[in-house]
Design a protein around this motif. Structure first.
Motif, mmCIF file in Angstrom:
data_model
loop_
_atom_site.group_PDB
_atom_site.id
_atom_site.type_symbol
_atom_site.label_atom_id
_atom_site.label_comp_id
_atom_site.label_asym_id
_atom_site.label_seq_id
_atom_site.Cartn_x
_atom_site.Cartn_y
_atom_site.Cartn_z
ATOM 1 N N SER A 71 100.143 82.303 -20.595
ATOM 2 C CA SER A 71 99.902 83.281 -19.525
ATOM 3 C C SER A 71 98.757 82.875 -18.607
ATOM 4 O O SER A 71 98.699 83.302 -17.451
ATOM 5 C CB SER A 71 99.592 84.650 -20.129
ATOM 6 N N GLY A 72 97.807 82.080 -19.137
ATOM 7 C CA GLY A 72 96.616 81.741 -18.376
ATOM 8 C C GLY A 72 95.596 82.863 -18.348
ATOM 9 O O GLY A 72 94.580 82.773 -17.654
ATOM 10 N N ASP A 73 95.833 83.908 -19.126
ATOM 11 C CA ASP A 73 94.947 85.071 -19.173
ATOM 12 C C ASP A 73 94.490 85.290 -20.610
ATOM 13 O O ASP A 73 95.305 85.555 -21.493
ATOM 14 C CB ASP A 73 95.696 86.309 -18.661
ATOM 15 N N ALA A 74 93.193 85.190 -20.844
ATOM 16 C CA ALA A 74 92.662 85.321 -22.199
ATOM 17 C C ALA A 74 92.930 86.692 -22.806
ATOM 18 O O ALA A 74 92.870 86.869 -24.026
ATOM 19 C CB ALA A 74 91.154 85.054 -22.194
ATOM 20 N N ARG A 75 93.256 87.681 -21.970
ATOM 21 C CA ARG A 75 93.468 89.047 -22.460
ATOM 22 C C ARG A 75 94.944 89.461 -22.459
ATOM 23 O O ARG A 75 95.248 90.630 -22.693
ATOM 24 C CB ARG A 75 92.664 90.028 -21.598
ATOM 25 N N SER A 76 95.840 88.531 -22.210
ATOM 26 C CA SER A 76 97.252 88.906 -22.077
ATOM 27 C C SER A 76 97.816 89.528 -23.351
ATOM 28 O O SER A 76 98.722 90.380 -23.280
ATOM 29 C CB SER A 76 98.094 87.692 -21.677
ATOM 30 N N GLN A 77 97.298 89.137 -24.512
ATOM 31 C CA GLN A 77 97.826 89.706 -25.749
ATOM 32 C C GLN A 77 97.405 91.160 -25.960
ATOM 33 O O GLN A 77 97.837 91.792 -26.917
ATOM 34 C CB GLN A 77 97.418 88.845 -26.951
ATOM 35 N N ASN A 78 96.592 91.703 -25.050
ATOM 36 C CA ASN A 78 96.293 93.130 -25.103
ATOM 37 C C ASN A 78 97.535 93.974 -24.814
ATOM 38 O O ASN A 78 97.537 95.182 -25.088
ATOM 39 C CB ASN A 78 95.181 93.496 -24.117
ATOM 40 N N TYR A 79 98.578 93.356 -24.299
ATOM 41 C CA TYR A 79 99.824 94.087 -24.079
ATOM 42 C C TYR A 79 100.645 94.185 -25.367
ATOM 43 O O TYR A 79 101.675 94.860 -25.383
ATOM 44 C CB TYR A 79 100.639 93.425 -22.962
ATOM 45 N N SER A 80 100.190 93.502 -26.413
ATOM 46 C CA SER A 80 100.853 93.635 -27.708
ATOM 47 C C SER A 80 100.263 94.822 -28.457
ATOM 48 O O SER A 80 99.246 95.396 -28.056
ATOM 49 C CB SER A 80 100.678 92.360 -28.536
ATOM 50 N N PHE A 81 100.899 95.205 -29.548
ATOM 51 C CA PHE A 81 100.466 96.368 -30.322
ATOM 52 C C PHE A 81 99.054 96.187 -30.881
ATOM 53 O O PHE A 81 98.230 97.093 -30.834
ATOM 54 C CB PHE A 81 101.459 96.602 -31.463
ATOM 55 N N TYR A 82 98.763 95.004 -31.416
ATOM 56 C CA TYR A 82 97.467 94.767 -32.065
ATOM 57 C C TYR A 82 96.366 94.421 -31.077
ATOM 58 O O TYR A 82 95.189 94.668 -31.336
ATOM 59 C CB TYR A 82 97.597 93.651 -33.114
ATOM 60 N N GLY A 83 96.708 93.818 -29.969
ATOM 61 C CA GLY A 83 95.703 93.428 -29.002
ATOM 62 C C GLY A 83 95.177 92.024 -29.246
ATOM 63 O O GLY A 83 95.310 91.458 -30.331
ATOM 64 N N ALA A 84 94.567 91.459 -28.216
ATOM 65 C CA ALA A 84 94.145 90.057 -28.248
ATOM 66 C C ALA A 84 93.163 89.752 -29.371
ATOM 67 O O ALA A 84 93.256 88.711 -30.028
ATOM 68 C CB ALA A 84 93.538 89.671 -26.902
ATOM 69 N N SER A 85 92.208 90.637 -29.611
ATOM 70 C CA SER A 85 91.170 90.336 -30.606
ATOM 71 C C SER A 85 91.757 90.188 -31.996
ATOM 72 O O SER A 85 91.370 89.286 -32.757
ATOM 73 C CB SER A 85 90.092 91.420 -30.607
ATOM 74 N N ILE A 86 92.714 91.039 -32.350
ATOM 75 C CA ILE A 86 93.326 90.943 -33.679
ATOM 76 C C ILE A 86 94.301 89.774 -33.737
ATOM 77 O O ILE A 86 94.300 88.995 -34.699
ATOM 78 C CB ILE A 86 94.042 92.260 -34.034
ATOM 79 N N CYS A 87 95.128 89.614 -32.718
ATOM 80 C CA CYS A 87 96.102 88.514 -32.708
ATOM 81 C C CYS A 87 95.422 87.159 -32.836
ATOM 82 O O CYS A 87 95.892 86.274 -33.561
ATOM 83 C CB CYS A 87 96.932 88.555 -31.429
#
Length: 237
Positions: free
Chosen positions: A108-124
């Protein structure tokens, strides 16, 4: 990234921590789910429009809401899909397909893109299964990739910490030097892993499985035999 996304010469990867194998579906159905997710993602998600990731998640959660689960509390992330990449060597270019997170920052090129997942970027990004960073990760990676025939069978190996714990303990208990495990005793290891597959021992882990009780005070050979459903004097051990 350790065993989950191994080195470039390994064609497989592990997606157990994303909950795929929590779905009560046979392997061919799981493959179809990944294919459908990936196709829908490619058709609808634009990283330049982050809201499309949220829309994709809702669409896929609705599509999969009636799937039976082994554990109703374990989330099955719809962002797990097929990742294709070109691997170029001195003589040829191959397309390698693995399973993995379709909204990982590397794509994605975005360090926070996994915030769109249920767990969020920090947990993933911080989650570590017990096999991910073993001291012998490279050696296990090699034997798993030789043994597996796709990312599903690779995942069934890479996420099964109990079998690997018992195998390492068993080999150490016999006095074998770890530096020789994957050369001198490779066939023995492969034979034991084959038993695991024949008996479907923890074949589809989610990677969240935890041993809640203290292990029995038995030699590793006996514990390994019990885990694999064998007699302790089985000649294969």
């Amino acid at each position: 990234m350790g065993l989950c996304q191994p080195s470039a010469n390994v064609p497989f990867s592990c997606g157990a921590c994303c909950g795929l194998f929590n779905l009560e579906l046979p392997p061919d159905k799981l493959r179809n789910v990944l294919k459908e997710r990936t196709e829908t993602f490619q058709q609808t998600v634009d990283f330049g429009k982050p809201y499309t990731m949220a829309e994709f998640r809702k669409v896929r959660e609705d599509a999969e809401k009636d799937f039976a689960k082994k554990d109703p509390l374990t989330y099955n992330c719809p962002f797990l899909g097929m990742l294709s990449e070109e691997i170029t060597s001195s003589s040829e270019t191959k397309v390698r397909s693995r399973i993995g997170c379709m909204i990982h920052p590397v794509y994605s090129g975005d360090a926070r893109s996994q915030n769109y997942s249920f767990y969020g970027a920090s947990i993933c990004q911080a989650y570590d299964c017990r096999n991910k960073e073993r001291s012998l990760t490279e050696e296990w990676e090699e034997i798993f990739s030789e043994f597996a025939d796709d990312s599903f069978s690779y995942s069934a190996l890479a996420s099964d910490y109990r079998t690997i714990d018992l195998l390492e303990g068993y080999l150490a208990e016999k006095g074998f030097d770890p530096s020789s495990w994957f050369t001198t005793y490779k066939e023995k290891i492969r034979e034991i892993l084959n038993i695991k597959f024949q008996k479907a021992i923890s074949l589809w882990n989610t990677s969240f499985e935890l041993e809640m009780e203290s292990p029995p005070p038995l030699p590793y050979k006996d514990r390994l035999a019990k885990w694999l459903g064998l007699e302790s004097d089985d000649p294969r051990l």
